[in-house]
Design an enzyme around this catalytic site. Structure first.
Site, short mmCIF file in Angstrom:
data_model
loop_
_atom_site.label_atom_id
_atom_site.label_comp_id
_atom_site.label_asym_id
_atom_site.label_seq_id
_atom_site.Cartn_x
_atom_site.Cartn_y
_atom_site.Cartn_z
N ASP A 1 -9.85 12.02 -1.83
CA ASP A 1 -10.57 12.36 -3.06
C ASP A 1 -11.88 13.11 -2.77
OD1 ASP A 1 -8.59 10.94 -4.31
OD2 ASP A 1 -9.92 9.50 -5.26
N HIS B 1 -11.65 9.54 1.49
CA HIS B 1 -12.53 10.56 0.92
C HIS B 1 -12.96 11.56 1.98
CE1 HIS B 1 -12.81 7.00 -1.66
NE2 HIS B 1 -13.08 7.83 -2.66
#
Length: 235
Positions: A47, A191
């Site tokens: 993400d 991430h």
């Protein structure tokens, strides 16, 4: 007394609009995918990118292990680094929607939520020539209209979360968390950008070191890192 009543009314509206839908959707897996079906297959998802340094290194690392992944990108960041989306696409990774800005669905009215999703989808289409298939809201937060606003896409959540946005846990602890979660059809949340509130800017560097160790470990155990499309197929 009137002010207190208004405060309670606003809190009630907020819970109905944001908190309750998020809890119900995530607990009962309403309209979302959190894991796959097949033994020895797992999916990596990332993400908040793309990031000019960390996403480039991540793609190099995934390529060296022939591992597929899905990237849930922030549209405005993709506009600044379109070559990274082009590379993701060329190397066979999925690119999903993570809003045009890293905005919290709890505080978005329906029309703004549709704009966040639609604008990000348009950025992906413009850069890659392909329509996105997947959606994941920032922080995994939904509101009352999220599933309707994202109905064109499959909403992807996760079955492994390791707080990789915190650099302080270090490579060893993060790698152990990733290994501990290894199992049938797991979807890992990681991430490749640490520029959001609550995250450490240097956290992706720690994630990359831990991920290298985890990739080696999982492949030795017989696991394959597959696309979301492959993960959801039934054997």
């Amino acid at each position: 007394m009137i002010i207190l009543s208004l405060v309670f009314l606003l809190l009630f509206v907020f819970f109905c609009y944001a908190i309750i839908p998020t809890v119900l959707i995530r607990v009962f897996s309403i309209g979302i995918m959190k894991s796959g079906n097949n033994q020895f297959q797992i999916a990596l998802t990332f993400d908040d990118g793309p990031h000019p340094e960390y996403t480039e290194k991540l793609l190099d690392l995934l390529g060296s292990y022939q591992a597929s992944a899905a990237f849930f990108i922030v549209g405005e960041r993709a506009q600044s680094h379109p070559h990274l989306l082009d590379r993701m696409c060329r190397e066979g990774h999925a690119i999903g929607i993570h809003h045009q800005t890293h905005s919290n669905s709890w505080f978005l009215l329906p029309y703004r939520l549709r704009e966040e999703i639609g604008s990000c989808a348009s950025v992906i289409k413009k850069i890659t020539g392909k329509d996105p298939l997947y959606y994941r809201p920032p922080w995994g937060r939904f509101n009352l209209f999220s599933l309707t606003a994202a109905r064109k896409y499959q909403t992807i959540m996760w079955s492994s979360i390791s707080q990789d946005w915190k650099a302080s846990q270090g490579k060893e602890k993060l790698a152990e968390r990733l290994k501990r979660d290894l199992g049938r059809g797991k979807i890992y949340l990681l991430h490749d950008n640490g520029d959001n509130p609550g995250a450490d800017e240097e956290a992706p560097a720690v994630m990359l070191e831990a991920l290298r160790e985890f990739l080696e470990f999982a492949q030795q155990k017989g696991y394959r890192f597959v696309s979301l499309d492959e993960l959801k197929k039934k054997q």
